[in-house]
Design a protein around this motif. Structure first.
Motif, mmCIF file in Angstrom:
data_model
loop_
_atom_site.group_PDB
_atom_site.id
_atom_site.type_symbol
_atom_site.label_atom_id
_atom_site.label_comp_id
_atom_site.label_asym_id
_atom_site.label_seq_id
_atom_site.Cartn_x
_atom_site.Cartn_y
_atom_site.Cartn_z
ATOM 1 N N ASP A 78 1.066 -1.331 0.411
ATOM 2 C CA ASP A 78 -0.082 -0.030 0.170
ATOM 3 C C ASP A 78 0.924 1.185 0.063
ATOM 4 O O ASP A 78 2.101 1.099 -0.584
ATOM 5 C CB ASP A 78 -1.176 -0.090 1.125
ATOM 6 N N ASP A 79 0.040 2.914 -0.422
ATOM 7 C CA ASP A 79 1.364 3.786 -0.255
ATOM 8 C C ASP A 79 1.612 3.987 1.337
ATOM 9 O O ASP A 79 2.879 4.094 0.729
ATOM 10 C CB ASP A 79 -0.488 4.796 0.148
ATOM 11 N N ILE A 80 1.424 3.187 2.206
ATOM 12 C CA ILE A 80 2.798 3.339 3.888
ATOM 13 C C ILE A 80 4.066 2.525 3.092
ATOM 14 O O ILE A 80 5.288 3.121 3.999
ATOM 15 C CB ILE A 80 1.867 3.158 4.764
ATOM 16 N N ASP A 81 3.386 1.030 2.849
ATOM 17 C CA ASP A 81 4.441 0.381 2.322
ATOM 18 C C ASP A 81 5.638 0.994 0.982
ATOM 19 O O ASP A 81 6.597 1.149 1.574
ATOM 20 C CB ASP A 81 4.104 -0.764 1.469
ATOM 21 N N SER A 82 5.403 1.676 0.095
ATOM 22 C CA SER A 82 5.470 2.799 -0.173
ATOM 23 C C SER A 82 6.588 3.783 0.347
ATOM 24 O O SER A 82 8.004 3.988 0.017
ATOM 25 C CB SER A 82 4.617 3.040 -1.239
ATOM 26 N N ARG A 83 5.778 4.437 1.082
ATOM 27 C CA ARG A 83 6.055 5.873 1.367
ATOM 28 C C ARG A 83 7.795 4.584 2.276
ATOM 29 O O ARG A 83 8.398 6.039 2.352
ATOM 30 C CB ARG A 83 5.022 6.024 2.522
ATOM 31 N N LEU A 84 7.301 4.205 3.335
ATOM 32 C CA LEU A 84 8.482 3.524 3.770
ATOM 33 C C LEU A 84 9.385 2.642 2.980
ATOM 34 O O LEU A 84 11.001 3.061 3.060
ATOM 35 C CB LEU A 84 7.934 1.865 4.871
ATOM 36 N N LEU A 85 8.985 2.183 2.112
ATOM 37 C CA LEU A 85 10.501 1.066 0.710
ATOM 38 C C LEU A 85 11.173 3.083 0.202
ATOM 39 O O LEU A 85 12.456 2.851 0.778
ATOM 40 C CB LEU A 85 10.244 0.911 0.043
ATOM 41 N N ASP A 86 10.625 4.085 0.446
ATOM 42 C CA ASP A 86 10.971 5.176 -0.486
ATOM 43 C C ASP A 86 11.608 5.803 1.141
ATOM 44 O O ASP A 86 12.876 5.944 0.812
ATOM 45 C CB ASP A 86 10.312 6.174 -0.564
ATOM 46 N N ALA A 87 11.539 5.587 2.203
ATOM 47 C CA ALA A 87 12.078 6.388 2.956
ATOM 48 C C ALA A 87 13.767 5.484 4.177
ATOM 49 O O ALA A 87 14.309 6.222 3.774
ATOM 50 C CB ALA A 87 11.223 6.609 4.577
ATOM 51 N N LEU A 88 13.407 4.404 3.265
ATOM 52 C CA LEU A 88 14.937 3.019 3.381
ATOM 53 C C LEU A 88 15.742 3.392 2.616
ATOM 54 O O LEU A 88 16.371 3.142 2.413
ATOM 55 C CB LEU A 88 14.401 1.498 3.715
ATOM 56 N N GLN A 89 15.377 3.531 1.394
ATOM 57 C CA GLN A 89 16.187 3.941 0.134
ATOM 58 C C GLN A 89 17.195 5.145 0.752
ATOM 59 O O GLN A 89 18.399 5.122 0.078
ATOM 60 C CB GLN A 89 15.604 3.880 -0.950
ATOM 61 N N GLN A 90 16.208 6.246 1.132
ATOM 62 C CA GLN A 90 17.100 7.561 1.522
ATOM 63 C C GLN A 90 18.147 6.872 2.922
ATOM 64 O O GLN A 90 18.789 8.056 2.455
ATOM 65 C CB GLN A 90 15.739 8.364 1.700
ATOM 66 N N ASN A 91 17.708 6.219 3.651
ATOM 67 C CA ASN A 91 18.588 6.093 4.619
ATOM 68 C C ASN A 91 18.629 4.635 5.783
ATOM 69 O O ASN A 91 17.576 4.920 6.055
ATOM 70 C CB ASN A 91 18.415 7.335 5.294
ATOM 71 N N ALA A 92 18.797 3.705 5.331
ATOM 72 C CA ALA A 92 18.414 3.183 5.596
ATOM 73 C C ALA A 92 18.575 2.653 7.769
ATOM 74 O O ALA A 92 18.620 1.853 7.781
ATOM 75 C CB ALA A 92 19.213 1.856 4.415
ATOM 76 N N THR A 93 19.275 3.507 8.054
ATOM 77 C CA THR A 93 19.929 3.563 9.182
ATOM 78 C C THR A 93 19.212 3.950 10.312
ATOM 79 O O THR A 93 19.091 4.292 11.534
ATOM 80 C CB THR A 93 21.101 4.138 9.573
ATOM 81 N N LEU A 94 17.508 4.610 9.454
ATOM 82 C CA LEU A 94 16.274 4.994 10.273
ATOM 83 C C LEU A 94 16.365 4.044 11.074
ATOM 84 O O LEU A 94 15.885 3.020 10.743
ATOM 85 C CB LEU A 94 15.925 5.556 9.226
ATOM 86 N N THR A 95 15.366 4.160 12.486
ATOM 87 C CA THR A 95 15.056 3.611 13.229
ATOM 88 C C THR A 95 13.486 3.175 13.282
ATOM 89 O O THR A 95 13.005 4.115 12.910
ATOM 90 C CB THR A 95 16.284 4.362 15.203
ATOM 91 N N ALA A 96 13.160 2.636 13.963
ATOM 92 C CA ALA A 96 11.798 2.504 14.226
ATOM 93 C C ALA A 96 11.105 3.616 14.435
ATOM 94 O O ALA A 96 10.015 4.118 13.780
ATOM 95 C CB ALA A 96 10.542 0.757 14.723
ATOM 96 N N GLN A 97 11.313 4.291 15.886
ATOM 97 C CA GLN A 97 11.289 5.553 15.512
ATOM 98 C C GLN A 97 11.804 6.505 14.673
ATOM 99 O O GLN A 97 10.300 7.196 14.682
ATOM 100 C CB GLN A 97 11.948 5.758 17.739
ATOM 101 N N GLU A 98 12.331 6.310 14.334
ATOM 102 C CA GLU A 98 12.197 7.718 13.566
ATOM 103 C C GLU A 98 11.331 7.365 12.510
ATOM 104 O O GLU A 98 10.620 8.653 11.507
ATOM 105 C CB GLU A 98 14.004 8.055 12.968
ATOM 106 N N LEU A 99 11.525 6.340 11.892
ATOM 107 C CA LEU A 99 10.520 5.941 10.746
ATOM 108 C C LEU A 99 8.742 6.024 11.230
ATOM 109 O O LEU A 99 7.992 6.762 10.123
ATOM 110 C CB LEU A 99 11.335 4.333 10.194
ATOM 111 N N SER A 100 8.562 6.425 12.090
ATOM 112 C CA SER A 100 6.841 6.569 12.824
ATOM 113 C C SER A 100 7.298 7.888 12.595
ATOM 114 O O SER A 100 5.670 7.736 12.568
ATOM 115 C CB SER A 100 7.387 5.855 14.343
#
Length: 150
Positions: free
Chosen positions: A2-24
């Protein structure tokens, strides 16, 4: 997906070291929901690994080039043999098979022009399967390697 998965993947591509808290914070979901989604996307093969991007200049790599290789004959043995050679060359950071005049495209990083010359004339051209090599030296990279469109 879904859209959230797409946004999550995009964020991980930009910075894979983001924590779950930072991603939230970015995606407005709880850290536990982010962690579950991330694990699911990894398990389903959307995420195939995590890497660090290194600075070529800091590593003493001053020359980036694309090297086109044309084979002398097209057969399975030549293809296997050439693929084996490419896998042993640390300067080759990516390799593709192509349609058209060139059979392979190699992306390479070398310390300097003599090192590129050695790679081409000392290791690629002597290979019995190789008929022709043509290189293009990168003058400037207008767009850095980026993630996939999600």
């Amino acid at each position: 997906m879904d859209d959230i998965d797409s946004r999550l993947l995009d964020a991980l591509q930009q910075n894979a070291t983001l924590t779950a808290q930072e991603l939230s914070d970015v995606l407005n979901l709880s850290p536990s929901q982010i962690a579950r989604r991330r694990q699911r996307l990894e398990a389903e093969g959307f995420v195939t690994g995590y890497v660090a991007r290194l600075d070529p200049e800091a590593l003493g790599l001053a020359v980036q080039a694309f090297v086109q290789v044309q084979m002398a004959a097209h057969n399975a043995d030549n293809a296997r043999s050439f693929a084996s050679l490419v896998s042993t060359l640390p300067e080759v950071v990516a390799a593709w098979t192509l349609t058209g005049e060139a059979d392979y495209m190699l992306r390479v990083w070398c310390e300097d022009l003599p090192a590129l010359n050695d790679l081409i004339h000392g290791r690629l051209l002597p290979h019995p399967a190789v008929a022709r090599v043509q290189s293009q030296i990168v003058m400037n990279q207008l767009k850095a390697d980026s993630g996939l469109p999600v």
